[in-house]
Design a protein around this motif. Sequence first.
Motif, PDB file in Angstrom:
ATOM      1  N   VAL A 224    -112.447-126.235   7.264  1.00 34.46           N
ATOM      2  CA  VAL A 224    -111.039-126.472   6.947  1.00 34.46           C
ATOM      3  C   VAL A 224    -110.308-127.129   8.111  1.00 34.46           C
ATOM      4  O   VAL A 224    -109.525-128.064   7.929  1.00 34.46           O
ATOM      5  N   ALA A 225    -110.604-126.668   9.336  1.00 32.53           N
ATOM      6  CA  ALA A 225    -110.018-127.315  10.507  1.00 32.53           C
ATOM      7  C   ALA A 225    -110.462-128.777  10.544  1.00 32.53           C
ATOM      8  O   ALA A 225    -109.664-129.676  10.830  1.00 32.53           O
ATOM      9  N   GLY A 226    -111.740-129.028  10.190  1.00 34.59           N
ATOM     10  CA  GLY A 226    -112.273-130.386  10.189  1.00 34.59           C
ATOM     11  C   GLY A 226    -111.585-131.268   9.166  1.00 34.59           C
ATOM     12  O   GLY A 226    -111.321-132.440   9.418  1.00 34.59           O
ATOM     13  N   MET A 227    -111.276-130.691   8.002  1.00 41.35           N
ATOM     14  CA  MET A 227    -110.581-131.450   6.957  1.00 41.35           C
ATOM     15  C   MET A 227    -109.222-131.919   7.472  1.00 41.35           C
ATOM     16  O   MET A 227    -108.862-133.094   7.330  1.00 41.35           O
ATOM     17  N   LEU A 228    -108.484-131.016   8.091  1.00 46.91           N
ATOM     18  CA  LEU A 228    -107.158-131.370   8.587  1.00 46.91           C
ATOM     19  C   LEU A 228    -107.255-132.388   9.725  1.00 46.91           C
ATOM     20  O   LEU A 228    -106.477-133.333   9.798  1.00 46.91           O
ATOM     21  N   LEU A 229    -108.254-132.196  10.598  1.00 49.86           N
ATOM     22  CA  LEU A 229    -108.407-133.123  11.716  1.00 49.86           C
ATOM     23  C   LEU A 229    -108.827-134.510  11.227  1.00 49.86           C
ATOM     24  O   LEU A 229    -108.329-135.527  11.715  1.00 49.86           O
TER      25      LEU A 229
END
Lengths: 117, 238
Positions: A32-37
């Motif tokens: 999820v952090a990767g999606m936002l980044l």
Amino acid sequence: MAVLRGFLWLLGFLLLDDALVTLAGLPVSAGVAGMLLLSAWLMLRGTVSADIAAAAQPLIGVLAMLIMPGVVGIFFMLDALAGQWTAILAALVLGTLLSVFTTLWLMRRLMGGGDHE
Amino acid sequence: MSELIDHLMATPLGAIALTLAAYVAGQHLFRRLGAPGWCPPILVAALLLAGVLALAGIDYADYREGAGWLMLLLGPATVALGLPLYQQMPHIRALWRPLLACLPLSALLAALYAVGIAWLLGAPPEILASLAPKSVTAPIAIGITEQIGGSVSLMMGGLLITGVAAIGFVTLLARWMGIRDERILGFALGINGHALGTVRAFEISPTAGAFASLGMSLTGILTALLLPLAWRLPGLVG
């Protein structure tokens, strides 16, 4: 090759965020952090590389399949949870009905308040 | 026969092939049934898969060990959702105020309704903890469940039921309430129906899919931050 390069990008974002999330001790998954980044990074660049699109689109298409191995476990717990099924099903089905209704009702009210495109 | 099955299931390839086959067959069967809105293809596929495992006498734990390799792809697939999120950013920006106002309450209530109902019906704390993250996408929900002391298998099963229910109820309630805005439908699917709802939203349109990705990711983050804290409040678990 485009798919491979794109997949490598996705893995890169995932691992980078895994490192960040772990170091910062955040309770958020690396995905999820990767999606936002990824989305923030694309906004900075202002364009989508064909490589990322080539890898991302097929993966998104099979998202539902990827959780199948986990979710079928429910059919093998029928005995272990005997006596609890009424509570479990009522909570999941009724709870979802109520929360879907709440979201739809809230969004309709909030969007009626002037923020139209 | 059972020796041959054991041999084929000894490597992850058997379990992966089984999962792919069930998924493809599920899609096919779903179309043959006339693509009913109340029964998403994933439910057909999950039932097929469970049926085959039971008939072939394959132990679920063995299957899960092999098919776990497939679930590794869940990480990059979640990252991939950043792409539609970016592509639909103008739509999302135009609506940031209602989205931001709606999200915390919706995400909170998604957990609260389920826990409340199960608690009223007398479910023990372990089951409450497994039901609380029911609307959260799988990779985050696993972490939350472990943290608050639930059963990951029950939680994953709850994800299936919740996802299927969310898809059905969004379709029904939107029709009943006269809501046709794809952005609202997508957002509701993502908040309440995690990855399964998001997949359904992409079938409606790319815009709905992006709003679902947004709803899913924000619900996940918010729940991951707040649920473990709320769980420590005395009296909730009694």
